[in-house]
Design a protein around this motif. Structure first.
Motif: not given
Lengths: 296, 379
Positions: B12-15, B57-63
């Protein structure tokens, strides 16, 4: 290939050309006048465009040589015009370089980084720049006299001080460069970063080489502004030996005696560095640097 | 080479203010697979690719790439090479300098760098352009330079963002085949983004279908992840069914007349009844459903497999030589059928077409697919 044109278009074209020539003459005339005055015997503002008895006396004085007047007296050059010219060039070159450096990095931040207050800052910068520097002359003087107390090398009556004052005027340049940066596809820098470049390397090796034309424009503008600037320089500089040409040449004109001829020679001379810088910078003013990088 | 694992990824670009671009994405991409992200514009497929590359970047979760968590690793250390949609060649450098830029930055040994550039340029046929600037190249050549620039880095994962979208149709097909060949030769894990489902079907080992998130509170915008033919024959939902296949699948509204584990009777809104080889045991008679029929899965009425008959009015017929598409109107809805080239179809006339029971797809009111009990192939 020339397009076929109707008669009326041809007449309109001729009329437009005539108007442009007239306009051009109007612009060039004052310059020719100044050149004429600088070669005219005596210090007269009015006279023929082609002097009837031309003399090099004004130029001799401006170039620091003594002359001998009708009475046979040797007249030394009244003012160090060449020194003033050197001062002007020195101040203008250094401030133009610093202005390019400052406004480029500043524009990069505004064009590429996201931070709070970004658009507010941008607008505020532009609005402050809209007030003429003359309004702030008193403030300039007060600030620099205070600086003199603590750090004289950057204070009143110094060239670094003057350059420092000139560095304030970068808002317009920041806007110009920012606009140019925004036309360069961001994926170029992203690609560089994927290739392992640091943000500085992406800026230095990718963005800057592509921005040379706009940097040249900003350099020229900053140079011209600095070399022709009068109000700030006239209050910050006091010693005759430290004056810039724009300030110093006013010394020829005082209520007792308007030395138009000497003034004209100095004025023409002050135009030389600008012309020179323009000619040098011209080869950087090329378009199409970014062609082919992204999809066409 | 490396595998890529995405675990409950949200972007999300703007949580808190904006809507999620990606929601709860879970993917397990195995080493050496060619995976295509496909979806309509705004579905977040490029964003997902950029998140894998580290450009977003990643808002949440894993890569995870190669088993290593990459959330906070900068792009350069992720072992990925990327080809941008715009190519993003450095305009002020020659092709050779473009290829060698990354190696120079990373201070790779000069001899090795030279060899890698030579290798890539030979592989992509760039040898005669090495001293040219990008602007002196054609679109296809620029594209190859962009691929070459990613290749010389010897990436573990190869990322391509709509690489063919700026090429003309003929070159697109040619490059598509080259890419497929390159993947076979090198076998590196490849992730490819496109909005063109034909590219997806032809290139992929596995396809990821993404949909744009709306405000309906969907749990995820990952619609389906699987091999191309699975997506074609067994779409998980109406969205995937409508997206995969060209021309698009036809949908007709109706309700279940008679549910069953092997066969289902459906009454269409037009009043016609239809038999479908679908397991509708979780549904009941009277449930609202939608029947999906692919244009290429219709048959002539005299065909023994013509279990059902659809009648419509001809709008337009397109004769392409090898095949003919007839655009019908059936009960106020568009219905496309693919028929034999010589089939006559006069505009505004009535047109009957047979639909095998095995060719029907069935979706419930929420758009979820009922399992099919057969797969249909025309020939």
């Amino acid at each position: 290939m020339a397009m076929v044109e109707s008669k009326s278009v041809i007449y309109r074209k001729l009329a437009a050309h005539a108007f442009l020539w007239f306009f051009l003459a109007l612009i060039i005339f004052p310059l020719l006048m100044v050149i004429a005055i600088s070669f005219r015997t005596g210090n007269f503002a009015v006279g023929d465009i082609i002097p009837s008895n031309p003399t090099l006396d004004h130029w001799r004085l401006a170039l620091g040589m003594s002359i001998i007047d009708e009475a046979g007296r040797t007249i030394p050059p009244p003012f160090p015009v060449l020194l003033w010219l050197w001062n002007s060039v020195k101040v203008a070159v250094i401030s133009a370089i610093l202005i390019v450096a400052l406004s480029t990095t500043c524009a990069y931040a505004f064009a590429r980084l996201r931070f709070s207050g970004r658009s507010l800052l941008l607008k505020a910068m532009l609005i402050f720049q809209m007030f003429p520097a003359v309004l702030a002359l008193v403030a300039y003087y007060a600030l620099f006299s205070r600086i003199t107390e603590y750090f004289p090398p950057l204070g009143l009556n110094t060239h670094p001080g003057l350059i420092f004052a000139y560095l304030g005027g970068i808002a317009l340049h920041v806007w110009t460069i920012k606009g140019y940066f925004e036309t360069i596809d961001k994926s170029l820098e992203e690609s560089a970063m994927l290739d392992g470049a640091s943000p500085w390397q992406a800026f230095r090796l990718i963005l800057l080489p592509l921005s040379v034309p706009i940097l040249a424009v900003v350099f020229i503008l900053a140079f011209i502004t600095a070399i022709t600037e009068y109000p700030v320089a006239s209050i910050l500089l006091q010693d005759e030996a430290k004056l810039t040409l724009a300030v110093g040449s006013q010394y020829y004109l005082n209520p007792q005696e308007y030395k138009w001829g000497d003034f004209a020679a100095a004025a023409v001379m002050s135009g030389l560095p600008i012309t020179l810088v323009f000619l040098l910078a011209q080869r950087w003013l090329v378009g199409g640097l970014t062609a082919g990088g992204v999809k066409g | 080479m490396a595998d890529v694992k995405i675990d409950h990824l949200v972007k999300n670009y703007n949580p808190g203010v904006a809507r999620d671009v990606l929601r709860d994405i879970n993917l397990d991409i195995k080493e050496g697979e060619f995976v295509v992200f496909v979806g309509p514009s705004g579905c977040g497929k490029s964003t997902l690719l950029r998140a894998i590359a580290g450009l977003d970047d990643i808002t949440s979760g894993d890569l995870y790439i190669g088993g290593k968590r990459m959330n906070d690793v900068p792009p350069v250390n992720r072992g990925v090479g990327m080809v941008f949609q715009s190519y993003a060649l450095y305009p002020h450098m020659t092709v050779r300098e473009n290829l060698a830029f990354g190696l120079k930055i990373k201070k790779v040994d000069k001899a090795i760098a030279k060899e890698r550039v030579a290798q890539a340029s030979a592989m992509l046929g760039l040898d005669s352009f090495l001293e040219r600037k990008p602007k002196a190249l054609s679109g296809g050549q620029r594209q190859r330079v962009a691929i070459g620039r990613a290749l010389v880095q010897h990436p573990d994962v190869f990322l391509l963002d709509e690489p063919l979208s700026n090429l003309d149709a003929a070159l697109r097909v040619k490059t598509r085949i080259e890419l497929a060949r390159m993947h076979q030769e090198r076998g590196s894990t490849t992730i490819y983004v496109t909005h063109d489902q034909v590219e997806a079907m032809t290139l992929a080992n596995k396809i990821v279908v993404l949909s744009p998130l709306t405000d309906d509170g969907a749990a995820s915008n990952l619609e389906q992840f699987g091999p191309p033919l699975d997506l074609y024959h067994a779409p998980a939902n109406r969205f995937v069914a409508g997206f995969i296949g060209s021309p698009k699948m036809n949908f007709l509204g109706g309700m279940i007349e008679e549910a069953g584990a092997q066969r289902t009777r459906i009454k269409l809104d037009t009043g016609v009844s239809l038999t479908a080889s679908v397991d509708s045991s979780r549904g009941r008679a009277g449930d609202k459903v939608e029947v999906g029929i692919r244009p290429e899965h219709t048959v002539l009425l005299d065909d023994p497999r013509a279990d059902n008959r659809i009648t419509g009015t001809v709008q337009v017929a397109e004769h392409l030589g090898a095949e003919t598409f007839v655009y019908l109107e059936v009960g106020g809805k568009d219905f496309t059928v693919k028929v034999r080239p010589e089939t006559p179809a006069v505009p505004q006339s009535q047109f009957d077409i047979g639909v095998p029971a095995d060719a029907c797809y069935l979706f419930d009111a929420k758009g979820q697919a009922f399992p099919r009990t057969a797969r249909f192939n025309r020939t």
